[in-house]
Design a protein around this motif. Structure first.
Motif, PDB file in Angstrom:
ATOM      1  N   THR A   1      -1.286   7.359  -2.429  1.00 16.21           N
ATOM      2  CA  THR A   1      -1.215   6.569  -1.203  1.00 16.21           C
ATOM      3  C   THR A   1      -1.566   5.140  -1.546  1.00 16.21           C
ATOM      4  N   ASP A   2      -1.474   4.256  -0.553  1.00 21.38           N
ATOM      5  CA  ASP A   2      -1.780   2.851  -0.782  1.00 21.38           C
ATOM      6  C   ASP A   2      -3.277   2.597  -0.736  1.00 21.38           C
ATOM      7  N   PHE A   3      -3.738   1.712  -1.604  1.00 21.62           N
ATOM      8  CA  PHE A   3      -5.164   1.412  -1.714  1.00 21.62           C
ATOM      9  C   PHE A   3      -5.738   0.896  -0.397  1.00 21.62           C
ATOM     10  N   TYR A   4      -4.960   0.057   0.311  1.00 19.51           N
ATOM     11  CA  TYR A   4      -5.492  -0.483   1.564  1.00 19.51           C
ATOM     12  C   TYR A   4      -5.786   0.635   2.559  1.00 19.51           C
ATOM     13  N   LYS A   5      -5.053   1.742   2.451  1.00 19.28           N
ATOM     14  CA  LYS A   5      -5.267   2.846   3.383  1.00 19.28           C
ATOM     15  C   LYS A   5      -6.659   3.449   3.191  1.00 19.28           C
ATOM     16  N   LEU A   6      -7.087   3.558   1.930  1.00 23.69           N
ATOM     17  CA  LEU A   6      -8.420   4.098   1.662  1.00 23.69           C
ATOM     18  C   LEU A   6      -9.506   3.114   2.071  1.00 23.69           C
ATOM     19  N   LEU A   7      -9.273   1.817   1.831  1.00 24.36           N
ATOM     20  CA  LEU A   7     -10.246   0.817   2.276  1.00 24.36           C
ATOM     21  C   LEU A   7     -10.387   0.833   3.794  1.00 24.36           C
TER      22      LEU A   7
ATOM     23  N   VAL B   1      -0.497 -18.529  -4.917  1.00 25.12           N
ATOM     24  CA  VAL B   1       0.577 -17.699  -4.381  1.00 25.12           C
ATOM     25  C   VAL B   1       0.585 -16.339  -5.073  1.00 25.12           C
ATOM     26  N   SER B   2       0.792 -15.290  -4.280  1.00 23.37           N
ATOM     27  CA  SER B   2       0.941 -13.945  -4.833  1.00 23.37           C
ATOM     28  C   SER B   2       1.969 -13.190  -4.002  1.00 23.37           C
ATOM     29  N   PHE B   3       2.528 -12.126  -4.580  1.00 20.84           N
ATOM     30  CA  PHE B   3       3.586 -11.371  -3.913  1.00 20.84           C
ATOM     31  C   PHE B   3       3.277  -9.878  -3.957  1.00 20.84           C
ATOM     32  N   GLY B   4       3.461  -9.223  -2.812  1.00 23.41           N
ATOM     33  CA  GLY B   4       3.438  -7.770  -2.742  1.00 23.41           C
ATOM     34  C   GLY B   4       4.859  -7.285  -2.561  1.00 23.41           C
ATOM     35  N   TRP B   5       5.437  -6.730  -3.626  1.00 22.40           N
ATOM     36  CA  TRP B   5       6.863  -6.383  -3.649  1.00 22.40           C
ATOM     37  C   TRP B   5       7.022  -4.906  -3.324  1.00 22.40           C
ATOM     38  N   GLY B   6       7.743  -4.609  -2.250  1.00 26.69           N
ATOM     39  CA  GLY B   6       7.842  -3.245  -1.773  1.00 26.69           C
ATOM     40  C   GLY B   6       9.172  -2.577  -2.012  1.00 26.69           C
ATOM     41  N   THR B   7       9.929  -2.402  -0.922  1.00 22.13           N
ATOM     42  CA  THR B   7      11.115  -1.554  -0.944  1.00 22.13           C
ATOM     43  C   THR B   7      12.148  -1.982  -1.979  1.00 22.13           C
ATOM     44  N   MET B   8      12.373  -3.292  -2.116  1.00 22.22           N
ATOM     45  CA  MET B   8      13.407  -3.742  -3.034  1.00 22.22           C
ATOM     46  C   MET B   8      12.965  -3.691  -4.492  1.00 22.22           C
ATOM     47  N   LEU B   9      11.730  -3.280  -4.711  1.00 22.82           N
ATOM     48  CA  LEU B   9      11.282  -2.927  -6.063  1.00 22.82           C
ATOM     49  C   LEU B   9      11.454  -1.441  -6.309  1.00 22.82           C
ATOM     50  N   THR B  10      10.976  -0.605  -5.411  1.00 21.02           N
ATOM     51  CA  THR B  10      10.889   0.835  -5.674  1.00 21.02           C
ATOM     52  C   THR B  10      12.005   1.661  -5.034  1.00 21.02           C
TER      53      THR B  10
ATOM     54  N   ILE C   1       2.533 -10.841  -9.161  1.00 19.87           N
ATOM     55  CA  ILE C   1       3.279  -9.850  -8.381  1.00 19.87           C
ATOM     56  C   ILE C   1       2.610  -8.489  -8.492  1.00 19.87           C
ATOM     57  N   ALA C   2       2.482  -7.809  -7.350  1.00 21.52           N
ATOM     58  CA  ALA C   2       1.974  -6.438  -7.319  1.00 21.52           C
ATOM     59  C   ALA C   2       3.022  -5.527  -6.693  1.00 21.52           C
ATOM     60  N   ASP C   3       2.999  -4.261  -7.069  1.00 22.86           N
ATOM     61  CA  ASP C   3       3.854  -3.245  -6.455  1.00 22.86           C
ATOM     62  C   ASP C   3       3.248  -2.818  -5.126  1.00 22.86           C
ATOM     63  N   PHE C   4       4.018  -2.990  -4.044  1.00 17.89           N
ATOM     64  CA  PHE C   4       3.623  -2.520  -2.714  1.00 17.89           C
ATOM     65  C   PHE C   4       4.603  -1.451  -2.204  1.00 17.89           C
ATOM     66  N   GLY C   5       5.238  -0.711  -3.094  1.00 16.81           N
ATOM     67  CA  GLY C   5       6.407   0.069  -2.699  1.00 16.81           C
ATOM     68  C   GLY C   5       6.221   1.540  -2.420  1.00 16.81           C
ATOM     69  N   THR C   6       4.994   2.020  -2.206  1.00 12.88           N
ATOM     70  CA  THR C   6       4.783   3.467  -2.053  1.00 12.88           C
ATOM     71  C   THR C   6       5.490   4.027  -0.828  1.00 12.88           C
TER      72      THR C   6
ATOM     73  N   LEU D   1       5.878   9.023   5.329  1.00 14.68           N
ATOM     74  CA  LEU D   1       6.989   8.119   5.017  1.00 14.68           C
ATOM     75  C   LEU D   1       7.593   8.444   3.653  1.00 14.68           C
ATOM     76  N   ALA D   2       6.733   8.657   2.657  1.00 12.55           N
ATOM     77  CA  ALA D   2       7.227   8.958   1.315  1.00 12.55           C
ATOM     78  C   ALA D   2       8.061  10.237   1.306  1.00 12.55           C
ATOM     79  N   ILE D   3       7.635  11.231   2.069  1.00 10.41           N
ATOM     80  CA  ILE D   3       8.360  12.498   2.124  1.00 10.41           C
ATOM     81  C   ILE D   3       9.738  12.313   2.748  1.00 10.41           C
ATOM     82  N   LEU D   4       9.815  11.638   3.887  1.00  7.23           N
ATOM     83  CA  LEU D   4      11.111  11.452   4.540  1.00  7.23           C
ATOM     84  C   LEU D   4      12.045  10.602   3.690  1.00  7.23           C
ATOM     85  N   MET D   5      11.512   9.553   3.058  1.00  2.00           N
ATOM     86  CA  MET D   5      12.365   8.707   2.231  1.00  2.00           C
ATOM     87  C   MET D   5      12.929   9.480   1.043  1.00  2.00           C
TER      88      MET D   5
END
Length: 430
Positions: free
Chosen positions: A25-31, A356-365, A189-194, A143-147
């Motif tokens: 899961t995403d780290f922010y979810k646990l925080l 500047v920083s980037f959280g790259w989601g769907t178009m990465l994963t 850049i970080a991966d935000f694509g879970t 979300l991960a399951i349906l995708m």
């Protein structure tokens, strides 16, 4: 390196479940879960699946039995000893013991609560109800399951060689993005694509490719299991869920106006440094900044997650300047609908004006666009949001009115309370 095509062709889902851990899961979810556990543990919520891309008829594509099997599997998961040790003993954002012993004791004994699933008009109605700390942890797995099940439905009609060619093309497509990004120094850049990934194995491959290709310009992944397995930084702060639920609990318009700041006051008490990132767009960025208390100007930065990203960054820079803060010392994280060209454009535009920083989601994963007939694997917009708190509806306005959600009367009330004026619509792809 996993041969993903062969693994798919031969896979037995017990070996490759879509969600294989409670920390997949995403780290922010646990925080956020720890914050909710501490501050609002008895709040009763309902989360609901929302498919913004109605043309993707999930109930026609995804077998209900398979969906239930994967959801039931998630309910069987519990934290392993190694995962618990990682959470209790690892250093996150420079802080050891980020997760407190009482929260860890609770989490180690957690099983996710039941779900409710129905078919309606070609879509799945999937809801989760119960105490907020428990129910909120369903969002990312659902979300991960349906995708992934949607992807499997498309891939299941392909032969082994077709699959190998498809993944070869997808790998080439991603590596070409990496090569384009390699040409620009100073990127973070970080991966935000879970949540909207093609699959766990594919997200893991994408993370490895980014880490190999970008080196220290790739700063980590939001996925806790991949961060643990690959010895990477777990990245994430907080999300719209917190102000949405806090606001729904407000008893008056004055309390409602204050709710988004109450969220950050609770967060301020628990976190410092790069975890003090403001997400201002839940009810409109400009209004949030106009009404923000002075102590928020000392926070590390802002995440821009809807509307025009350059406009959001300009608002933040002007706000900091008006309060005597130096924007060059502040962090702006862009995280909405990014592709490699937009990342490069924003980097060039703002690198000399702020950090500047980037959280790259769907178009990465999950970028398989154009790789199969009829674009059947093109990404689409699927979310799972808190829709009720203690029986009262939640609302999100966003800087893009197409992302607004909630009962119409409540949306209008929130617009009045938060003094939301004219907003510019933009297409919601992911």
């Amino acid at each position: 390196m996993v041969d993903i095509a062969t693994r798919f062709w031969n896979h037995k889902w017990k070996i490759d479940p879509i969600v294989r851990s409670l920390i997949d899961t995403d780290f922010y979810k646990l925080l956020m879960c720890q914050s909710v556990f501490r501050n609002k543990p008895d709040t009763q919520v309902q989360f609901s699946l929302i498919n913004r891309s109605k043309h993707v008829r999930l109930a026609d594509l995804v077998d209900e039995g398979e969906l239930r099997e994967q959801l039931d599997h998630v309910r069987s998961l519990s934290l392993t000893r190694g995962e618990s040790t990682w959470m209790r003993g690892n250093t996150f954002y420079g802080k050891r013991q980020m997760f407190t012993p009482d929260f860890m004791d609770w989490f180690e004994n957690l099983r996710l609560p039941p779900y409710h699933l129905e078919k309606r008009d070609g879509q799945y109605e999937l809801t989760f109800e119960g105490s907020w700390p428990e129910v909120m942890l369903w969002e990312i797995p659902a979300l991960a399951i349906l995708m992934e099940l949607r992807g499997r439905a498309v891939l299941g009609a392909m032969g082994r060689f077709e699959l190998q060619v498809l993944y070869a093309l997808a790998m080439t497509k991603l590596w070409q993005k990496v090569e384009k990004l390699q040409q620009h120094d100073g990127l973070r850049i970080a991966d935000f694509g879970t949540r909207r990934r093609h699959s766990f194995l594919w997200q893991d491959w994408c993370v490895q490719a980014m880490n190999e290709g970008l080196g220290d310009r790739f700063v980590g992944t939001s996925n806790c299991l991949i961060a643990k397995n690959r010895d990477l930084e777990a990245i994430g702060t907080n999300a719209h869920e917190l102000p949405m639920v806090y606001s729904a609990l407000a008893e008056s318009d004055d309390d409602l106006r204050q709710a988004p700041y109450d969220v950050l006051s609770d967060w301020h008490a628990d976190h410092d440094g790069n975890l003090r990132i403001i997400l201002p767009d839940t009810y409109g960025t400009q209004g949030f900044l106009d009404g923000a208390p002075d102590w928020l100007t000392s926070w590390t930065g802002i995440r821009v997650d809807s509307g025009d990203p350059a406009t959001g960054a300009e608002m933040a820079i002007n706000w900091w300047k008006s309060h005597g803060e130096d924007p060059k010392k502040k962090l702006v994280i862009f995280s909405d609908g990014l592709n490699e060209d937009k990342i490069i454009e924003l980097q060039k535009q703002f690198a000399d004006r702020c950090r500047v920083s980037f959280g790259w989601g769907t178009m990465l994963t999950n970028d398989f666009k154009g790789l199969v007939a009829n674009d059947a694997l093109a990404p689409f917009s699927l979310v799972c949001k808190a829709v009720e708190a203690n029986g009262k509806p939640t609302v999100k306005l966003s800087d893009n009115p197409r992302k607004a959600m909630g009962p119409e009367a409540e949306i209008e009330r929130y617009k009045r309370v938060f003094d939301v004026g004219h907003q510019v619509e933009s297409e919601v792809e992911v």
